[in-house]
Write an enzyme that holds these catalytic residues in place. Structure first.
Site, PDB file in Angstrom:
ATOM      1  N   TYR A  67       0.833  -1.314  -0.035  1.00 10.26           N
ATOM      2  CA  TYR A  67      -0.067   0.019   0.226  1.00 10.26           C
ATOM      3  C   TYR A  67       0.899   1.329  -0.085  1.00 10.26           C
ATOM      4  CZ  TYR A  67      -2.978   3.648   1.724  1.00 10.26           C
ATOM      5  OH  TYR A  67      -3.513   4.975   1.861  1.00 10.26           O
ATOM      6  N   GLY A  74      -5.393   5.683   0.379  1.00 12.79           N
ATOM      7  CA  GLY A  74      -6.947   5.644   0.674  1.00 12.79           C
ATOM      8  C   GLY A  74      -7.922   5.096  -0.107  1.00 12.79           C
ATOM      9  N   HIS A  97      -1.383  16.959   0.338  1.00 12.22           N
ATOM     10  CA  HIS A  97      -1.755  16.937   1.560  1.00 12.22           C
ATOM     11  C   HIS A  97      -1.117  17.920   2.438  1.00 12.22           C
ATOM     12  CE1 HIS A  97      -3.124  12.760   0.643  1.00 12.22           C
ATOM     13  NE2 HIS A  97      -3.678  12.887   1.966  1.00 12.22           N
ATOM     14  N   ASN A 209       2.303  10.020   7.779  1.00  9.54           N
ATOM     15  CA  ASN A 209       1.107   8.812   8.017  1.00  9.54           C
ATOM     16  C   ASN A 209       1.442   8.292   9.689  1.00  9.54           C
ATOM     17  OD1 ASN A 209       0.196   5.752   7.154  1.00  9.54           O
ATOM     18  ND2 ASN A 209      -1.196   7.122   7.755  1.00  9.54           N
ATOM     19  N   ARG A 314     -10.407  22.396  51.974  1.00  7.65           N
ATOM     20  CA  ARG A 314     -10.129  21.160  52.571  1.00  7.65           C
ATOM     21  C   ARG A 314      -9.865  19.990  51.650  1.00  7.65           C
ATOM     22  NH1 ARG A 314     -14.720  18.281  55.125  1.00  7.65           N
ATOM     23  NH2 ARG A 314     -15.931  19.962  54.626  1.00  7.65           N
TER      24      ARG A 314
END
Length: 545
Positions: A67, A74, A97, A209, A314
């Site tokens: 891939y 994608g 991108h 990525n 407290r």
């Protein structure tokens, strides 16, 4: 077991931080990002990368489909790409991108992102060339800092947009930061004699990525958050002294034996250290005696005698202790992610495993969740601070202090009435910053159909931290004002006096109404820089955990 703030890494105090893919710490990232400590890549990591890369290239050239190397990305995974297009494919991915928008990360933030990406690749499973690792290390050592927009990441297939802007500079494109301003990368690289790299098989994908933007920013925010919780405890210690509270809620038995949450134990221990030597705090026996005197009509030294104070005075170890435990969980998750291979695909050829792992380690859900947890915890820290401020300003709750700590004529002067408003407003603003990790919106043709929004979560935590510095600043200034009005300085603990002195070096007593905005910003900047922690640490007779 206590939950102290993390100690500074040994490597972070030396001249060099070593990146080996397995032992980087949050403090190491902060040292490289903020202090510009040098870095080097472990020799074993370079050798591992070399072996992995060679075997990976053999796998690709043998015809095994991979891939993003022999396919599109994608939703376009079904489209095959010839291996002779390797450089073009990786280059196009980075360019397409590089679509981030909005303000740029600061130089330390961008350096933290770069450091996080380098260590992930140094693990050796991303199959990038040693040259690429060396280029990222060169950037850190030479101050070559990518200009990275803050907005645009879904945190699912990694922080694609911000990391693409980083990767573009490796190719000689995009922008670098110089004195906080973007400058064309090519101009800077030429001036430094650095030749851009051509990205080969998978290298563009390996650079973008991953979860390194949310992780890098998360590291800086967590480091600052640890300082903030300790400074909140320091200011709280001063307030409980000035309001002459009981020291009973901080005694160790109630925490170490009865409810041993690590953060609660550490917070109570800090409050004992911070208030040690105080002439203002009351023991439980003092309160019982004063309560008896009040009942019999004998004079008491206080305007009101209470065996137990309100929760904001407290339940401090229970509240800030829980903040500590949440920050510790966030810190540990970030360190796991720092030392993870979080891109896709991954190659384990160097481990004798020939199968290429096509998975989803790029998904930022673990980081997104813990950054949201940190946002929630820090929001509650701000809530506590504002409520403590209110007890100093409200004459019905302040043990005899004048309303709004007015030093002159009340009515004619308003004192700290106006200063409380921004603290209250910022608490409300923090509460509007909801979880990002549950805001999944499908994208990429429904390939990325469940996304983490992890970088948004990290930015949210940073924003709450910034708001809290102003909330705490108001409380700190009010505490110093109360010490002056009540003439309590002589009775303060050594730490309380040191903190008071640190405030007065920067902001004078409010003897009549004046412009307060500058005072708040000066105090907030001192808190952001850790100056209150430094003053308290110098005066304490033990470590501030």
């Amino acid at each position: 077991m206590m939950c102290p703030a993390p100690a500074l890494s040994a490597t972070a105090t030396d001249a060099t931080v070593v990146f080996d893919g397995g032992n980087l710490r949050v403090d190491d990232v902060c040292a490289v990002a903020r202090q510009e400590v040098g870095c080097e890549i472990a020799e074993a990591s370079l050798k591992r990368a070399q072996v992995s890369r060679r075997q990976f290239e053999d796998t690709v050239t043998s015809g095994t489909p991979v891939y993003g190397v022999t396919t599109g990305y994608g939703e376009m995974i079904y489209m095959l790409v010839d291996t002779d297009k390797e450089v073009e494919l990786q280059t196009n991915l980075v360019r397409s991108h590089s679509a981030g928008v909005g303000p740029l990360f600061t130089e330390p933030e961008s350096r933290a992102i770069l450091a996080a990406r380098l260590n992930s690749l140094a693990k050796g499973y991303s199959a990038v060339r040693p040259e690429l690792l060396e280029r990222l290390a060169l950037y850190l050592n030479e101050g070559v800092t990518p200009a990275i927009p803050q907005m645009g990441s879904l945190g699912a297939s990694g922080d694609l947009a911000p990391l693409a802007h980083m990767a573009a500079t490796v190719m000689g494109e995009g922008y670098l930061l110089r004195d906080g301003e973007p400058v064309e990368t090519g101009t800077v690289l030429r001036s430094l004699g650095i030749t851009p790299l051509r990205l080969r098989f998978k290298e563009g994908l390996a650079l973008i990525n991953g979860t390194s933007a949310m992780t890098g920013l998360g590291c800086l925010t967590m480091s600052a958050a640890w300082d903030q919780v300790r400074q909140a405890e320091i200011i709280t210690g001063l307030v409980v002294e000035l309001l002459r509270c009981s020291a009973g809620p901080f005694q160790p038995e109630g925490h170490d034996l009865a409810r041993p949450h690590p953060g609660q134990i550490a917070c109570a221990a800090n409050l004992r250290t911070l208030t040690r030597g105080s002439g203002l705090l009351r023991s439980h026996a003092d309160l019982r005696r004063e309560a008896a005197d009040s009942k019999e009509g004998r004079p008491v030294t206080r305007t009101g005698v209470y065996i137990q104070k309100a929760y904001s005075l407290r339940a401090i170890p229970q509240i800030l202790g829980a903040v500590r435990d949440t920050l510790r969980h966030t810190h540990d998750t970030l360190e796991t992610e720092l030392n993870s291979a979080n891109d896709n695909p991954l190659f384990f050829g160097g481990e004798g495993i020939e199968e290429v792992f096509h998975g989803a380690n790029f998904h930022g859900q673990p980081v997104a969740f813990v950054m949201d947890y940190a946002t929630i915890a820090l929001t509650q820290l701000g809530v506590l601070s504002e409520r403590q401020t209110n007890r100093l300003l409200n004459r019905h709750l302040s043990d005899g202090l004048p309303e709004f700590l007015v030093a002159g004529e009340p009515g004619l002067n308003s004192g700290f009435a106006g200063a409380q408003y921004p603290a209250t407003a910022l608490v409300a603003e923090n509460r509007t910053i909801g979880p990002a990790s549950t805001q999944s919106i499908p994208s990429n043709g429904d390939n990325q159909d469940v996304v983490s929004m992890g970088l948004i979560a990290a930015r949210h935590a940073r924003r709450v931290w910034e708001n809290n510095n102003r909330i705490l600043a108001v409380e700190l200034l009010a505490a110093a004002q109360a010490a002056d009005i009540a003439d309590s300085r002589a009775g303060l603990s050594p730490v309380g006096r040191a903190v008071y002195d640190a405030v007065r070096e920067k902001v004078p007593f409010v003897d009549r109404d004046r412009w307060m905005s500058d005072d708040i910003e000066v105090a907030a900047a001192a808190l952001a820089a850790g100056e209150v922690l430094a003053a308290a640490s110098a005066a304490a007779d033990g470590p501030i955990l």
